[in-house]
Write a protein that holds these residues in place. Structure first.
Motif, PDB file in Angstrom:
ATOM      1  N   VAL A   1       0.874  -1.169   0.000  1.00 43.52           N
ATOM      2  CA  VAL A   1       0.000   0.000   0.000  1.00 43.52           C
ATOM      3  C   VAL A   1       0.915   1.223   0.000  1.00 43.52           C
ATOM      4  O   VAL A   1       1.624   1.487   0.976  1.00 43.52           O
ATOM      5  CB  VAL A   1      -0.915   0.026   1.232  1.00 43.52           C
ATOM      6  N   THR A   2       0.936   1.922  -1.114  1.00 47.55           N
ATOM      7  CA  THR A   2       1.847   3.065  -1.254  1.00 47.55           C
ATOM      8  C   THR A   2       1.177   4.355  -0.808  1.00 47.55           C
ATOM      9  O   THR A   2      -0.029   4.538  -1.009  1.00 47.55           O
ATOM     10  CB  THR A   2       2.312   3.210  -2.706  1.00 47.55           C
ATOM     11  N   SER A   3       1.978   5.225  -0.179  1.00 43.11           N
ATOM     12  CA  SER A   3       1.482   6.512   0.296  1.00 43.11           C
ATOM     13  C   SER A   3       0.123   6.332   0.989  1.00 43.11           C
ATOM     14  O   SER A   3      -0.890   6.886   0.571  1.00 43.11           O
ATOM     15  CB  SER A   3       1.356   7.493  -0.872  1.00 43.11           C
ATOM     16  N   ALA A   4       0.180   5.553   2.042  1.00 43.48           N
ATOM     17  CA  ALA A   4      -1.062   5.188   2.730  1.00 43.48           C
ATOM     18  C   ALA A   4      -1.740   6.401   3.359  1.00 43.48           C
ATOM     19  O   ALA A   4      -1.072   7.328   3.847  1.00 43.48           O
ATOM     20  CB  ALA A   4      -0.770   4.141   3.784  1.00 43.48           C
ATOM     21  N   HIS A   5      -3.067   6.368   3.354  1.00 46.76           N
ATOM     22  CA  HIS A   5      -3.875   7.415   3.981  1.00 46.76           C
ATOM     23  C   HIS A   5      -4.868   6.766   4.928  1.00 46.76           C
ATOM     24  O   HIS A   5      -5.136   5.559   4.830  1.00 46.76           O
ATOM     25  CB  HIS A   5      -4.594   8.239   2.912  1.00 46.76           C
ATOM     26  N   PRO A   6      -5.420   7.522   5.847  1.00 48.96           N
ATOM     27  CA  PRO A   6      -6.348   6.927   6.827  1.00 48.96           C
ATOM     28  C   PRO A   6      -7.485   6.125   6.196  1.00 48.96           C
ATOM     29  O   PRO A   6      -7.922   5.119   6.756  1.00 48.96           O
ATOM     30  CB  PRO A   6      -6.873   8.151   7.585  1.00 48.96           C
ATOM     31  N   GLU A   7      -7.931   6.529   5.013  1.00 47.52           N
ATOM     32  CA  GLU A   7      -9.029   5.797   4.374  1.00 47.52           C
ATOM     33  C   GLU A   7      -8.604   4.414   3.866  1.00 47.52           C
ATOM     34  O   GLU A   7      -9.442   3.605   3.469  1.00 47.52           O
ATOM     35  CB  GLU A   7      -9.635   6.606   3.221  1.00 47.52           C
ATOM     36  N   ASP A   8      -7.278   4.172   3.862  1.00 48.30           N
ATOM     37  CA  ASP A   8      -6.785   2.846   3.486  1.00 48.30           C
ATOM     38  C   ASP A   8      -6.820   1.878   4.658  1.00 48.30           C
ATOM     39  O   ASP A   8      -6.568   0.677   4.484  1.00 48.30           O
ATOM     40  CB  ASP A   8      -5.348   2.940   2.962  1.00 48.30           C
ATOM     41  N   SER A   9      -7.119   2.387   5.845  1.00 46.34           N
ATOM     42  CA  SER A   9      -7.209   1.516   7.010  1.00 46.34           C
ATOM     43  C   SER A   9      -8.292   0.473   6.786  1.00 46.34           C
ATOM     44  O   SER A   9      -9.432   0.803   6.436  1.00 46.34           O
ATOM     45  CB  SER A   9      -7.539   2.344   8.258  1.00 46.34           C
ATOM     46  N   SER A  10      -7.922  -0.772   6.963  1.00 43.90           N
ATOM     47  CA  SER A  10      -8.861  -1.850   6.671  1.00 43.90           C
ATOM     48  C   SER A  10      -8.241  -3.177   7.085  1.00 43.90           C
ATOM     49  O   SER A  10      -7.116  -3.222   7.586  1.00 43.90           O
ATOM     50  CB  SER A  10      -9.186  -1.858   5.169  1.00 43.90           C
ATOM     51  N   PHE A  11      -8.996  -4.235   6.864  1.00 46.96           N
ATOM     52  CA  PHE A  11      -8.519  -5.596   7.096  1.00 46.96           C
ATOM     53  C   PHE A  11      -8.263  -6.205   5.720  1.00 46.96           C
ATOM     54  O   PHE A  11      -9.174  -6.285   4.899  1.00 46.96           O
ATOM     55  CB  PHE A  11      -9.585  -6.381   7.861  1.00 46.96           C
ATOM     56  N   TYR A  12      -7.020  -6.568   5.474  1.00 48.73           N
ATOM     57  CA  TYR A  12      -6.639  -7.108   4.175  1.00 48.73           C
ATOM     58  C   TYR A  12      -6.411  -8.612   4.307  1.00 48.73           C
ATOM     59  O   TYR A  12      -5.657  -9.069   5.169  1.00 48.73           O
ATOM     60  CB  TYR A  12      -5.368  -6.424   3.655  1.00 48.73           C
ATOM     61  N   ILE A  13      -7.084  -9.363   3.439  1.00 51.62           N
ATOM     62  CA  ILE A  13      -7.013 -10.818   3.498  1.00 51.62           C
ATOM     63  C   ILE A  13      -6.534 -11.351   2.152  1.00 51.62           C
ATOM     64  O   ILE A  13      -7.044 -10.948   1.103  1.00 51.62           O
ATOM     65  CB  ILE A  13      -8.386 -11.443   3.820  1.00 51.62           C
ATOM     66  N   CYS A  14      -5.570 -12.250   2.201  1.00 45.36           N
ATOM     67  CA  CYS A  14      -5.134 -12.878   0.955  1.00 45.36           C
ATOM     68  C   CYS A  14      -5.685 -14.303   0.900  1.00 45.36           C
ATOM     69  O   CYS A  14      -6.061 -14.889   1.919  1.00 45.36           O
ATOM     70  CB  CYS A  14      -3.612 -12.886   0.824  1.00 45.36           C
TER      71      CYS A  14
ATOM     72  N   ASN B 282     -11.179 -11.002  13.841  1.00 44.94           N
ATOM     73  CA  ASN B 282      -9.803 -10.678  13.460  1.00 44.94           C
ATOM     74  C   ASN B 282      -9.053 -11.876  12.881  1.00 44.94           C
ATOM     75  O   ASN B 282      -7.840 -11.979  13.008  1.00 44.94           O
ATOM     76  CB  ASN B 282      -9.029 -10.104  14.648  1.00 44.94           C
ATOM     77  N   ARG B 283      -9.773 -12.756  12.266  1.00 39.34           N
ATOM     78  CA  ARG B 283      -9.156 -13.917  11.639  1.00 39.34           C
ATOM     79  C   ARG B 283      -9.578 -13.999  10.171  1.00 39.34           C
ATOM     80  O   ARG B 283     -10.538 -13.376   9.734  1.00 39.34           O
ATOM     81  CB  ARG B 283      -9.602 -15.205  12.361  1.00 39.34           C
ATOM     82  N   GLY B 284      -8.864 -14.793   9.417  1.00 39.52           N
ATOM     83  CA  GLY B 284      -9.241 -15.029   8.028  1.00 39.52           C
ATOM     84  C   GLY B 284     -10.408 -15.986   7.944  1.00 39.52           C
ATOM     85  O   GLY B 284     -11.026 -16.343   8.943  1.00 39.52           O
ATOM     86  N   LEU B 285     -10.719 -16.385   6.737  1.00 39.86           N
ATOM     87  CA  LEU B 285     -11.865 -17.260   6.514  1.00 39.86           C
ATOM     88  C   LEU B 285     -11.457 -18.725   6.569  1.00 39.86           C
ATOM     89  O   LEU B 285     -10.420 -19.114   6.040  1.00 39.86           O
ATOM     90  CB  LEU B 285     -12.494 -16.977   5.152  1.00 39.86           C
TER      91      LEU B 285
END
Lengths: 118, 118
Positions: free
Chosen positions: A81-94, B41-44
């Motif tokens: 996540v480049t040049s992160a901003h507060p609106e990028d706050s989130s839960f990222y799942i791969c 706070n966990r993945g799926l």
């Protein structure tokens, strides 16, 4: 079962900085990896799909220059996540899918990374 | 367009009672359907899937789901709920237009929060 890990599990950064999140398939080779974003009390939204050795395919509305995805090997994909901003706050799942592209192959999910941008 | 609907934001059940979490879908072809569970706070975690064959699918932790083509539904069920079943449940469908392709990403419902009280 197949295991997918993510690192870090939790990160706090200052606005304007870049953050890299790693996703690894620990015991299988992932032909395809997916990156999702989840807002509080909402569903998962697919951001992009990546195949090993090729450029990621981004979903409509996702800025590819902001969310850089690299799928350099069959066991590792990174989301920066480049040049992160507060609106990028989130839960990222791969998520990772093994084997040849097939509708029968399951997707295995990582535990997620909580990003907070101050 | 393909979509998945989970009509209930939350389902409350007493421990020991049967539970049902509803899911309906809309796809252009024959659907591949999935249920996942997410703890805070966990993945799926994968629960079960329907690809073809018997309409009643049994999965992990005593859960099962029944595929009903005429009603385009894939409701998740368990005969006797446990407090530990309390979590967020997602229904998902595999995009039939991408069968066999390199993408084939999952389309998720918005999720249903299951709360099991002692």
């Amino acid at each position: 079962g197949a295991v997918v890990s993510q690192h870090p599990s939790w990160v706090i950064c200052k606005s304007g900085t870049s953050v890299k999140i790693e996703c690894r398939s620990l015991d299988f080779q992932a032909t395809t990896m997916f990156w999702y974003r989840q807002f509080p009390k909402q569903s998962l939204m697919l951001m992009a799909t990546s195949n090993e050795g090729s450029k990621a395919t981004y979903e409509q509305g996702v800025e590819k220059d902001k969310f850089l995805i690299n799928h350099a090997s069959l066991t590792l994909s990174t989301l920066t996540v480049t040049s992160a901003h507060p609106e990028d706050s989130s839960f990222y799942i791969c998520s990772a899918r093994r084997g040849t592209p097939s509708s029968y192959n399951e997707q295995f999910f990582g535990p997620g990374t909580r990003l907070t941008v101050l | 367009a393909q979509s998945v609907a989970q009509p209930e934001d939350q389902v409350n059940v007493a421990e020991g009672n049967p539970l049902t979490v509803k899911c309906t879908y809309s796809v252009s072809g024959n659907p591949y359907l999935f249920w996942y569970v997410q703890y805070p706070n966990r993945g799926l975690q994968f629960l079960l899937k329907y690809i073809t064959g018997d309409n009643l699918v049994k999965g992990s932790y005593g859960f099962e789901a029944e595929f009903n083509k005429s009603q385009t539904s894939f409701h998740l069920k368990k005969p006797s709920a446990l407090v530990s079943d309390s979590a967020l449940y997602f229904c998902a469908v595999r995009d039939p237009l991408n069968y066999g392709g390199s993408q084939g990403n999952l389309i998720f419902g918005k999720g249903t929060k299951l709360s099991v009280k002692p």
